[in-house]
Design an enzyme around this catalytic site. Sequence first.
Site, PDB file in Angstrom:
ATOM      1  N   ASP A 132       8.318   2.727   5.812  1.00 38.76           N
ATOM      2  CA  ASP A 132       7.349   1.858   5.134  1.00 38.76           C
ATOM      3  C   ASP A 132       5.979   2.532   5.146  1.00 38.76           C
ATOM      4  OD1 ASP A 132       5.962  -0.281   4.071  1.00 38.76           O
ATOM      5  OD2 ASP A 132       6.887  -1.767   5.366  1.00 38.76           O
ATOM      6  N   ASP A 133       5.480   2.923   3.975  1.00 37.73           N
ATOM      7  CA  ASP A 133       4.170   3.562   3.840  1.00 37.73           C
ATOM      8  C   ASP A 133       4.119   4.966   4.434  1.00 37.73           C
ATOM      9  OD1 ASP A 133       3.419   1.172   2.731  1.00 37.73           O
ATOM     10  OD2 ASP A 133       1.865   0.693   4.196  1.00 37.73           O
ATOM     11  N   CYS A 147       5.141  -1.843  -1.631  1.00 34.90           N
ATOM     12  CA  CYS A 147       6.441  -1.993  -0.985  1.00 34.90           C
ATOM     13  C   CYS A 147       7.450  -2.896  -1.680  1.00 34.90           C
ATOM     14  CB  CYS A 147       6.256  -2.454   0.450  1.00 34.90           C
ATOM     15  SG  CYS A 147       5.062  -3.784   0.652  1.00 34.90           S
ATOM     16  N   HIS A 160      11.541  -8.538   2.445  1.00 35.13           N
ATOM     17  CA  HIS A 160      10.378  -8.612   1.561  1.00 35.13           C
ATOM     18  C   HIS A 160      10.756  -8.790   0.092  1.00 35.13           C
ATOM     19  CE1 HIS A 160       5.935  -7.195   0.977  1.00 35.13           C
ATOM     20  NE2 HIS A 160       6.087  -8.508   0.879  1.00 35.13           N
ATOM     21  N   ASP A 166       9.156   3.800   0.917  1.00 27.76           N
ATOM     22  CA  ASP A 166       9.052   2.834  -0.172  1.00 27.76           C
ATOM     23  C   ASP A 166       7.876   3.095  -1.109  1.00 27.76           C
ATOM     24  OD1 ASP A 166       7.089   2.136   1.659  1.00 27.76           O
ATOM     25  OD2 ASP A 166       7.524  -0.008   1.639  1.00 27.76           O
ATOM     26  N   ASN A 167       6.912   3.896  -0.677  1.00 31.34           N
ATOM     27  CA  ASN A 167       5.775   4.274  -1.520  1.00 31.34           C
ATOM     28  C   ASN A 167       5.014   5.370  -0.812  1.00 31.34           C
ATOM     29  OD1 ASN A 167       4.919   1.097  -0.475  1.00 31.34           O
ATOM     30  ND2 ASN A 167       3.707   2.810   0.294  1.00 31.34           N
TER      31      ASN A 167
END
Length: 485
Positions: free
Chosen positions: A53-54, A93, A153, A302-303
Amino acid sequence: MTAPDARRRRLLGGLSALSLSSSGVLGGASAFAQPTVRKGAGRQPNIVFILADDLGWGDLGVYGQTDFQTPQLDRLAKQGIRFTQAYANSAVCSATRFGLITGRYQYRLRGGLEEPLAGAGGIGAIGLPPEHPTLPSLLKKVSYRTALLGKWHLGGLPTFGPLKSGYDQFFGNYGGAIDYFTHKPGVGENVPEDLYEGEVPVHKIGYYTELLGDRAVDYIGQQSAAQPFFLSLHFTAPHWPWEGPQDEAVAKEINSIFHYDGGSLQTYGRMVGAMDSAIGRVLKALKDKGLDDNTIVVFTSDNGGERFSRTWPFSGQKTELLEGGVRVPLIVRWPAHIRAGRVSQQVTISMDWLPTLLAAAGGQADPAYAPDGESVLPTLLDAGAPLRERTLYWRYKALEQRAVRSGDWKYLRINGNEFLFDVVKDTRERANLAQKHPDVLARLKQQWDAWNAGMLPITDDVRTYGVEADKQADRYGSPTGNARR
């Protein structure tokens, strides 16, 4: 044997033969003949999909990180294939997660327009519709066990959830971010934990990254070669709040879960290191169980990266359609079929994984929900497969961002300014070639408009992360003025 079973057996047999052939359709004489037939090579593969994540493009040692070490993921890359031109479906995300689980542009669904979904339960009735086919639901049709451990999410209870969208088991958080120790999405005695076993709230003690690693190890220990499994291991690391595994005392002092202050590169390194160690334990569990040879392990983000991420040589970060906001690390290992130590420049995107993994498993997409992504299985199986040119599209409400990647060209519009880059030669996105190649600029703009007409419109009620970006719009006269949040 039933007709579906016979068809699946033929598909799997074809996959095995194709991957080991030196004269198959994936590249003729250039197709690799190694590895030779190995244990489990003819069966449906297990799948472990690990999502950070990130995490920034350069946050692993094999991608250039020098401030901290990631030995487990570096080793994973050496054992499989590492992609250098992998993209996320979005610069935030939950939008990417819509693309990943459906294999389609997130902009086809109302929930996918959110940048991102807010709160532990999303916004009202917004989320992933339970009737929509998903990667786990389609894998279940070809006999897979399915589990999600970690971040969902994609909408909250009672309307939405992992168990309603194809997963047999779920342990994790429904919302976007939780404290690593309290497991709450905010502060205060009355704020409930966002930690669930299935659809039942649970209380656990421990650092969240390590808890997820423990559960993944336990899950793998319960599996056998008799039935394939699909495990989604979706960490919240290294998403804020900035807390390493030894920072419980710091967590108690945080006044807000948000990230407007605090943290350090050292703390960030400990967060990534904890995730790396947890992944190492998961890989060891596969080996100890004798399942590693015929298990596809995918690792990506995710990004693009956040405040402390390394995104060099790119510009931009999370929430921006510059390369640093959407270019992500991608590593794939499958010892039975993928030659070790490869590096690929094939352009890929998050939504490619639904068609790719279904092809590997002998499944197929729902024809009523045709994937926008493309299978990259030929690239995985054949070291000599030619690069396929891709055309990919993005849009983001803040600063009215839009982008197209077509071949080596990239069209970028941000805050009313238009740019044309050759992102292979100009990875920093500094040389605006719009005036030099007006024909290319016009073509990509026309393609974006045609694509956008088929997506849901971005209306005023769509939520965008980081509205402070709009207050700094004057900094976007050129891509050099990136807002740092």
